[in-house]
Design an enzyme around this catalytic site. Structure first.
Site, PDB file in Angstrom:
ATOM      1  N   LYS A  34     113.212 -24.597  57.777  1.00 33.78           N
ATOM      2  CA  LYS A  34     112.988 -24.135  56.407  1.00 33.78           C
ATOM      3  C   LYS A  34     113.557 -22.734  56.214  1.00 33.78           C
ATOM      4  CE  LYS A  34     108.983 -25.543  54.865  1.00 33.78           C
ATOM      5  NZ  LYS A  34     107.509 -25.460  54.953  1.00 33.78           N
ATOM      6  N   ARG A 104     104.429 -20.083  54.591  1.00 37.88           N
ATOM      7  CA  ARG A 104     104.910 -21.439  54.853  1.00 37.88           C
ATOM      8  C   ARG A 104     105.327 -21.589  56.304  1.00 37.88           C
ATOM      9  NH1 ARG A 104     109.722 -22.195  50.691  1.00 37.88           N
ATOM     10  NH2 ARG A 104     109.136 -24.391  50.897  1.00 37.88           N
ATOM     11  N   GLY A 113     102.033 -32.565  60.838  1.00 35.70           N
ATOM     12  CA  GLY A 113     100.961 -32.160  61.744  1.00 35.70           C
ATOM     13  C   GLY A 113     100.857 -30.652  61.844  1.00 35.70           C
ATOM     14  N   MET A 115     100.745 -26.726  60.196  1.00 42.30           N
ATOM     15  CA  MET A 115      99.894 -26.196  59.144  1.00 42.30           C
ATOM     16  C   MET A 115     100.527 -26.332  57.764  1.00 42.30           C
ATOM     17  SD  MET A 115      98.361 -22.505  58.508  1.00 42.30           S
ATOM     18  CE  MET A 115      99.443 -22.273  57.131  1.00 42.30           C
ATOM     19  N   ARG A 362     117.108 -29.495  53.006  1.00 41.66           N
ATOM     20  CA  ARG A 362     117.496 -29.936  54.346  1.00 41.66           C
ATOM     21  C   ARG A 362     118.269 -31.234  54.183  1.00 41.66           C
ATOM     22  NH1 ARG A 362     111.198 -31.293  55.457  1.00 41.66           N
ATOM     23  NH2 ARG A 362     111.092 -32.551  53.586  1.00 41.66           N
ATOM     24  N   HIS A 478     108.074 -59.458  79.403  1.00 37.25           N
ATOM     25  CA  HIS A 478     108.881 -60.678  79.304  1.00 37.25           C
ATOM     26  C   HIS A 478     109.069 -61.062  77.841  1.00 37.25           C
ATOM     27  CE1 HIS A 478     109.525 -65.093  79.259  1.00 37.25           C
ATOM     28  NE2 HIS A 478     110.291 -64.834  80.301  1.00 37.25           N
ATOM     29  N   SER A 795     130.081 -56.772  87.483  1.00 36.49           N
ATOM     30  CA  SER A 795     129.204 -56.564  86.348  1.00 36.49           C
ATOM     31  C   SER A 795     127.933 -55.923  86.883  1.00 36.49           C
ATOM     32  CB  SER A 795     128.895 -57.900  85.664  1.00 36.49           C
ATOM     33  OG  SER A 795     128.048 -57.668  84.569  1.00 36.49           O
ATOM     34  N   CYS A 862     125.772 -55.552  82.264  1.00 35.72           N
ATOM     35  CA  CYS A 862     125.143 -56.636  81.513  1.00 35.72           C
ATOM     36  C   CYS A 862     123.621 -56.526  81.485  1.00 35.72           C
ATOM     37  CB  CYS A 862     125.568 -57.994  82.055  1.00 35.72           C
ATOM     38  SG  CYS A 862     125.030 -58.273  83.751  1.00 35.72           S
ATOM     39  N   TYR A 882     133.445 -52.354  79.617  1.00 32.18           N
ATOM     40  CA  TYR A 882     132.670 -52.904  78.505  1.00 32.18           C
ATOM     41  C   TYR A 882     131.173 -52.850  78.806  1.00 32.18           C
ATOM     42  CZ  TYR A 882     131.998 -57.041  81.396  1.00 32.18           C
ATOM     43  OH  TYR A 882     131.631 -57.867  82.410  1.00 32.18           O
TER      44      TYR A 882
HETATM   45  P1  ADP Z   1     106.087 -28.488  53.369  1.00 31.78           P
HETATM   46  O1  ADP Z   1     106.675 -28.042  54.667  1.00 31.78           O
HETATM   47  O2  ADP Z   1     104.870 -29.294  53.504  1.00 31.78           O
HETATM   48  O3  ADP Z   1     107.129 -29.077  52.476  1.00 31.78           O
HETATM   49  P2  ADP Z   1     106.344 -26.039  51.879  1.00 31.78           P
HETATM   50  O4  ADP Z   1     106.293 -24.772  52.638  1.00 31.78           O
HETATM   51  O5  ADP Z   1     107.679 -26.527  51.506  1.00 31.78           O
HETATM   52  O6  ADP Z   1     105.552 -27.138  52.677  1.00 31.78           O
HETATM   53  O7  ADP Z   1     105.469 -25.842  50.594  1.00 31.78           O
HETATM   54  C1  ADP Z   1     105.102 -26.920  49.797  1.00 31.78           C
HETATM   55  C2  ADP Z   1     105.331 -26.597  48.358  1.00 31.78           C
HETATM   56  O8  ADP Z   1     104.689 -25.420  47.992  1.00 31.78           O
HETATM   57  C3  ADP Z   1     106.767 -26.387  48.002  1.00 31.78           C
HETATM   58  O9  ADP Z   1     107.447 -27.576  47.800  1.00 31.78           O
HETATM   59  C4  ADP Z   1     106.645 -25.627  46.719  1.00 31.78           C
HETATM   60  O10 ADP Z   1     106.411 -26.529  45.649  1.00 31.78           O
HETATM   61  C5  ADP Z   1     105.414 -24.796  46.949  1.00 31.78           C
HETATM   62  N1  ADP Z   1     105.799 -23.462  47.324  1.00 31.78           N
HETATM   63  C6  ADP Z   1     106.014 -22.951  48.545  1.00 31.78           C
HETATM   64  N2  ADP Z   1     106.401 -21.663  48.468  1.00 31.78           N
HETATM   65  C7  ADP Z   1     106.449 -21.370  47.168  1.00 31.78           C
HETATM   66  C8  ADP Z   1     106.812 -20.200  46.440  1.00 31.78           C
HETATM   67  N3  ADP Z   1     107.209 -19.077  47.047  1.00 31.78           N
HETATM   68  N4  ADP Z   1     106.744 -20.256  45.101  1.00 31.78           N
HETATM   69  C9  ADP Z   1     106.353 -21.390  44.489  1.00 31.78           C
HETATM   70  N5  ADP Z   1     106.005 -22.510  45.093  1.00 31.78           N
HETATM   71  C10 ADP Z   1     106.060 -22.513  46.433  1.00 31.78           C
HETATM   72 MG    MG Z   2     108.496 -28.414  51.650  1.00 34.78          MG
END
Ligand code: ADP
Ligand code: MG
Ligand code: MG
Length: 908
Positions: A34, A104, A113, A115, A362, A478, A795, A862, A882
């Protein structure tokens, strides 16, 4: 961690509008996926709210030091926070005009999984006033504050989200509000007070003494405390059980760590010219070039995905009043992103009062059909080269395209789950024995064979059934191996099934369902799901895209692809899939069904005449089999392996016989019959081997019973001679299995050559049939130079070679301890699925020594590994001619071999 890696990297613009981003897309190992792409988007001039990224390495240092901060790290974060405040011109916690941020997480690879994100951090009882003042929108401000407390409590402090959802519902009910957007500023202010109370009542003061105010836990008012707790929670989430489990399952290293992105907030919840959404630059389901995604007006964060309100399609955005400009800009950005990343991207965005902000991008996940279509279109658009297009499709994904599936629109309840052992879906009546499966198929009824585990006796039933379901055994049991070979759907190891084959029923533990013979069941071998009742099936639409990509792969690949097949239908199928020959035709599969009786007569009789008659019958049958095979593969090589398995595999199971005798005795059965059965039992017992895989099998059979190879070679040669007379071009080759010393091969080769010469003379045609051997014992691999003097081809039977190299009995160890070995990482992967480096070394040695002994030697593989993409890369590097795999894996092998060649060329 190299010296140049900093702890924190800025992204976005400064106060003057200059880009001050320090990272880029290639720094995923440092900034996480990210963070690296936020930096990249800022670098290419896209509107990204400014912020900074704390590195993955900092997370690992923190985690490795028992969750204590590395020296100076907090100071650096503090500096970057001050710098961010300067760039934005606002201060976190300011009572006049506060800066709010999101915190984030973002690991180097996308990882569920981890945070969740915390939004609106920095709000407290002072800064809320500043936010109200600046926006003149109390409702928005209070909504943001209640969201912050809610997320912070749930995500950072681990409180149950329901505590807050319940409070919202109580409020909505008392206000008769249909949606959260109907709540007023006053309502939300009240909620904030309520949320703070929930916080105080549920957070432990012992665990968080720093949050105690006058002996009572209080929601932290200091933004710096909020920020530090949030970052620590992201770091901590790297090692939460869900994340650890996910990494184990997906073979992701535990020492990567996660980055933390602290980013200034933009607001999609500021009214009707604000919105938030997610989108793909193309359709990820089918690959069509169209705008794909959803948005929600006046919403924040994950509202779109959470399904709290109905979303609208992204294509409409540019027609919505107040959002037109942003909608148009977004469509332009789609193009910019695709041109830049040269791939389909997925994105998250927010529109604040008409202004668009990019929050994430991404390379997007896609189905197999979409992967093919996008790769081909992008090549045509000139965005990527042909090589890149071939590299863009995951070989394993192709499986999705080649088998029937559950209709996506079908509704069903999952009855039980097992291992997704062989892809595709099947529907049919449950049957509990191979014989019942055969009977059902003969009566034209579709069936699913339900067994504890399968064994070679079940083969006819497995062929007759639509799909196979077992309660025991792993992905290479099997049932799984045979099912994949046949392209039949299979779910195995469904532990909830308590099968009573005698009663012809299965109890599903944990439910009150009993599956009885004749009950319709459905299984999906792609996902491992079992359903009671018939689920609607669909054949995925096969576009020409698959053909195109495979043809492109063929242009690059140097490794041949053949198929393992032992009947004309499978041979034809593999040919249709592009196989360049048959690498392994197992003749033992031809001895089943009504022919089992004949081979049993041969095995159990000492009378030479009776034996000869049985062999004559087998000869007739085999000649017909080979005729069909060679005809289907006209002009292409067909390697026929002489009889390989221990003979007792063709006999009754002694256990079943034992039970039968006991029953006959108990019910006063005919004395003569009982005596006969007893004699048979003794004979079978006498043939029992303690370790049949290492006993009388392979070429050893031909040495002990020379009449068998003579019969088989004669059948091969006769079938070829007939086809030649018909003007066709049969290309059989004879393969002698399980050779360990040269004299074995020399002796059987002589027998074969002589027999071929006899048939050629009798039939008056010229027969040029190559004779080779399998290399499946370490001794053969290390003396391959000698063995090659008597072989036209090798083979590598990597299944047996893996067993004999490790000293593993596959059928036992896969259930007994391989899972634990994988769990504890004593083995990086199952060596029966992907070729082990040690075994590969033997193959390499075999190829090199073999060419010393015979420069014209052809070498192939094979074993099951021939259809495994990773193994195919290994075999390509070794320089094999092959690989040979089951018919349904031929397309995948062609693609993987093309990719291996492209990578090899790049590495030069
Ligand atoms: P995930 O990894 O679960 O996608 P994100 O870090 O992308 O989590 O955050 C989820 C959502 O939170 C984003 O898609 C966006 O809508 C919102 N978000 C995150 N950061 C911001 C920000 N700086 N301003 C506004 N919305 C945000
Ligand atoms: Mg996201
Ligand atoms: Mg073998």
């Amino acid at each position: 961690m190299t010296a140049e890696v900093k702890r924190v990297y800025a992204f976005g613009k400064d106060a003057e509008g200059n880009n001050v981003t320090e990272g880029n897309t290639n720094m995923k190992a440092i900034l996480g996926g990210k963070g690296a792409n936020l930096a990249e988007m800022a670098n290419i001039g896209l509107p990204v709210p400014p912020g900074f990224t704390i590195t993955c390495q900092t997370c690992m240092e923190y985690a490795n030091a028992d969750n204590t901060w590395p020296e100076g790290a907090l100071d650096t974060i503090h500096e970057y926070r001050l710098d961010l405040e300067k760039r934005i011109g606002k201060k976190i916690g300011d009572a006049e005009d506060p800066l709010l941020v999101s915190v984030r997480s973002g690991a180097p690879m996308s990882m569920p999984g981890m945070m969740d994100t915390v939004l609106n951090l920095g709000l407290n009882d002072q800064s809320i006033n500043g936010l109200i003042k600046q926006t003149e929108n109390p409702r928005f401000a209070w909504d943001s504050y209640r969201r912050f407390i809610q997320m912070f409590s749930n995500v950072v402090m681990g409180l149950d989200g329901d505590l807050f959802e319940n409070a919202i519902n109580v409020m909505k009910n008392s206000r008769k509000a249909a949606s959260d957007t109907d709540l007023t500023a006053e309502d939300l202010q009240e909620l904030v007070a309520e949320f703070k109370k929930i916080f105080s009542e549920n957070v432990s003061g012992v665990e968080y003494p720093s949050l105690l105010v006058d002996g009572v836990v209080a929601f932290p008012q200091d933004p710096m405390v909020q920020l530090k707790l949030a970052i620590e929670a992201v770091f901590g989430s790297w090692n939460n059980p869900r994340a650890v489990l996910y990494r184990k399952k997906n073979k992701i290293a535990d020492d990567l760590g996660t980055a933390v992105n602290v980013q200034s907030m933009v607001f999609g919840n500021k009214g009707n010219s604000s919105a938030t959404g997610v989108a793909f630059t193309r359709n990820p389901a089918n690959g069509q070039k169209e705008f794909y995604g959803d948005y929600l007006v006046n919403a924040q964060g994950e509202d779109v995905v959470a399904g709290i309100r109905n979303t609208s399609p992204i294509a409409e955005l540019k027609h919505v009043e107040g959002l037109e400009e942003a909608g148009k800009q977004l469509e332009e950005i789609f193009v910019v992103l695709e041109n830049h990343f040269r791939d389909m991207c997925d994105i998250e965005f927010t529109i604040e009062q008409g202004k668009l902000y990019m929050l994430q991008t991404r390379v997007g996940k896609r189905t197999a059909a979409a992967a093919l279509h996008i790769a081909i279109e992008m090549e045509k658009e000139g965005l990527i080269s042909k090589e890149e297009a071939v590299m863009r499709v995951e070989p394993e994904q192709l499986d999705q395209l080649l088998h029937p599936q559950f209709d996506k629109n079908a509704e069903y309840d999952v009855l039980a789950r097992g291992l997704n052992a062989s892809p595709g879906a099947a529907v049919g009546e449950a049957v509990f024995s191979a014989a019942d499966a055969v009977a059902a198929a003969e009566a034209g009824r579709k069936c699913v064979l339900v067994r504890w585990e399968t064994n070679p006796d079940d083969l006819a039933g497995m062929i007759a059934a639509e799909g196979i379901l077992t309660s025991h055994g792993g992905k290479t049991s099997h049932a799984a191996v045979i099912a994949r070979g046949m392209g039949a759907p299979c779910v195995c190891g469904v532990e909830a099934l308590k099968i009573d084959a005698e009663k012809k029923q299965a109890v599903v533990s944990g439910t009150d369902v009993v599956i009885k013979e004749g009950d319709m069941i459905s299984l999906d071998g792609t996902t491992g799901i079992v359903v009671l009742g018939a689920v609607e099936l669909v054949l995925p639409e096969l576009t020409g895209d698959l053909d195109t990509i495979l043809e492109w792969a063929d242009e690059f690949r140097t490794l041949g692809v053949r198929a393992n097949a032992d009947n004309p239908e499978d041979a034809q199928l593999s040919r249709d899939f592009g196989a360049q020959g048959i690498g392994l035709c197992r003749t033992e599969h031809m001895f089943l069904g009504d022919r089992k009786q004949i081979i049993q007569t041969f095995i159990l009789n000492d009378d030479e005449d009776v034996r000869q008659k049985a062999v004559d019958q087998l000869f007739e049958a085999q000649t017909g089999d080979f005729y069909g095979m060679f005809k289907a593969m006209d002009g292409l090589p067909v390697i026929v392996r002489l009889l390989d398995p221990p003979l007792h595999e063709f006999l009754e199971s002694p256990r079943a016989l034992d039970v039968e005798i006991a029953r006959l005795e108990a019910t006063g059965g005919d004395k003569g019959v009982i005596a006969e059965k007893r004699a048979l039992m003794e004979q079978i017992d006498a043939m029992a081997e303690a370790n049949p895989m290492l006993g009388l099998r392979g070429c050893r059979l031909g040495i002990v019973y020379p009449i068998l190879p003579v019969m088989q070679v004669r059948a091969i040669a006769t079938a070829a001679a007939q086809l030649k007379k018909e003007g066709l071009d049969p290309k059989p080759e004879i393969m002698i299995p399980l050779v360990s010393v040269v004299p074995e091969l020399a002796k059987l080769r002589e027998v074969a050559e002589q027999t071929i010469a006899e048939v050629a003379a009798e039939q008056g045609v010229e027969l040029d049939i190559q004779i080779g051997t399998m290399i499946e014992l370490p001794r053969a691999a290390v003396t391959a130079d000698e063995i090659a003097t008597k072989a036209d081809f090798f083979s590598f039977g990597t299944n047996d070679l893996t067993q004999t190299t490790f000293g593993f009995s596959r059928d036992d160890v896969e259930a007994e301890f391989i899972p634990q070995y994988l769990q504890e990482r004593l083995l990086p992967f199952n060596p029966f699925a992907t070729v082990d480096p040690g075994v590969a070394k033997l193959v390499k040695m075999g190829v090199e020594l073999g060419h010393q002994g015979n420069p014209d030697l052809t070498c192939g593989v094979c074993g099951e590994h021939g259809g495994d993409p990773d193994s195919i890369h290994t075999f390509n590097a070794i320089g094999l001619d092959y690989v040979s795999c089951s018919p349904y894996r031929v397309p995948l092998a062609r693609l993987a071999a093309g990719q291996a060649a492209i990578e090899a060329k790049k590495a030069q």
